[in-house]
Design a protein around this motif. Sequence first.
Motif, PDB file in Angstrom:
ATOM      1  N   ASP A   4      -5.165  -1.429  -8.911  1.00 60.64           N
ATOM      2  CA  ASP A   4      -5.347   0.046  -8.371  1.00 60.64           C
ATOM      3  C   ASP A   4      -4.405   1.191  -8.984  1.00 60.64           C
ATOM      4  O   ASP A   4      -4.396   2.127  -9.167  1.00 60.64           O
TER       5      ASP A   4
ATOM      6  N   GLY B 144      -0.899   7.547  -6.547  1.00 64.40           N
ATOM      7  CA  GLY B 144      -1.995   8.087  -5.308  1.00 64.40           C
ATOM      8  C   GLY B 144      -1.807   9.724  -5.275  1.00 64.40           C
ATOM      9  O   GLY B 144      -0.918  10.293  -6.002  1.00 64.40           O
TER      10      GLY B 144
ATOM     11  N   ALA C  77       0.643  -1.293  -0.435  1.00 67.21           N
ATOM     12  CA  ALA C  77       0.176   0.052  -0.037  1.00 67.21           C
ATOM     13  C   ALA C  77       0.969   1.380   0.185  1.00 67.21           C
ATOM     14  O   ALA C  77       0.568   1.905  -0.461  1.00 67.21           O
ATOM     15  N   SER C  78       2.519   1.158   0.816  1.00 68.90           N
ATOM     16  CA  SER C  78       2.764   2.597   0.851  1.00 68.90           C
ATOM     17  C   SER C  78       3.311   2.668  -0.429  1.00 68.90           C
ATOM     18  O   SER C  78       3.681   3.607  -0.658  1.00 68.90           O
TER      19      SER C  78
ATOM     20  N   SER D 270      -5.527   4.159 -11.334  1.00 64.03           N
ATOM     21  CA  SER D 270      -4.997   5.640 -10.815  1.00 64.03           C
ATOM     22  C   SER D 270      -5.729   6.750 -11.861  1.00 64.03           C
ATOM     23  O   SER D 270      -5.064   6.210 -13.589  1.00 64.03           O
TER      24      SER D 270
ATOM     25  N   LYS E 162      -6.687   7.768  -3.786  1.00 61.67           N
ATOM     26  CA  LYS E 162      -6.009   6.812  -2.423  1.00 61.67           C
ATOM     27  C   LYS E 162      -6.075   5.034  -3.224  1.00 61.67           C
ATOM     28  O   LYS E 162      -6.869   4.582  -3.129  1.00 61.67           O
TER      29      LYS E 162
ATOM     30  N   ARG F 111       0.612   4.283  -3.347  1.00 60.48           N
ATOM     31  CA  ARG F 111       0.227   5.170  -2.307  1.00 60.48           C
ATOM     32  C   ARG F 111       1.636   6.857  -3.486  1.00 60.48           C
ATOM     33  O   ARG F 111       0.895   7.377  -3.817  1.00 60.48           O
ATOM     34  N   ARG F 112       2.819   5.909  -3.082  1.00 56.93           N
ATOM     35  CA  ARG F 112       3.430   6.822  -3.214  1.00 56.93           C
ATOM     36  C   ARG F 112       3.650   6.883  -4.532  1.00 56.93           C
ATOM     37  O   ARG F 112       3.931   8.309  -5.278  1.00 56.93           O
TER      38      ARG F 112
END
Length: 276
Positions: A246, A194, A186-187, A250, A210, A190-191
């Motif tokens: 995801d 996101g 997830a980190s 984006s 997100k 998102r970076r």
Amino acid sequence: MAGIAVLLSLANGAASANDDDDDDDDDTKRVLTDPTPAKGWIVTLGGSFQVGPKYDGAKAFGPSFMPSLAWRRVGEPAGFSAPDDSFDYAIYDTDRFDVGVVGNYRSGRYSGSSFRLFGMRDVPWAIEAGVFAEYWVVPDRLRTRIEVRQGFNGHHGVVADLSADWVERLGSFTFAIGPRLSLGSASYMRRNFGVLPAEAALNGTIPAYKPGAGAKSVGFASSLEYTWSPSLSTTVFARYDRLVGDAGNSRLVDRLGERNQFLFGIGASYSFQVGG
């Protein structure tokens, strides 16, 4: 009596010849079963020039250069390595299974590179370090590999790359092709994919987003190596990835970038002996 003496002389000569033959056989067996170990190392220096997306999900292409270094003992055959393998060092190594440490470099994304990224925070270059394991399902033909790496500097997430390669050696040529799958924490997602509410407000063209952990891309890679001599070889290679999940959804990708990611490259390596 003279005839008997001649017969005895011939018999002794034959026995001596048999003893010599036995000694020769013993010497041959000793050479085969107790060879002198080869000394020294074969060091291989190389590098590749490639053209691919400037960052994950980018539409624009950019050039890059990646050096490579490998070594093996004199007498050991050169192993197979795909051009998109990260730099690695095997801690445990057998004919079919390797495990060790791995490192990789990832270029950054900078808002100043495109007006369409206005308001987006920079994602600096990153170093990724972790572990790898590979297993030859079919010896010298089908290789499977996994890398799990932790990011530093540009991102602090975890990336996992899974691959398989079918390898064919045809004379001086070595051809390889196989599927690829990349996962991100997830980190990491998102970076790189996101969009914060403040970034969306500044940019004005994309909404906040997100993403979560999961599959980042699926694709395949192929390479063709030609060995000009025991010292010199060259390689051409290509890779295709399709951003999914995801990452593919984006707004940085479907509005400002591209889901289909292509990479092309050419490399060369030179080997020489050290010691021995």
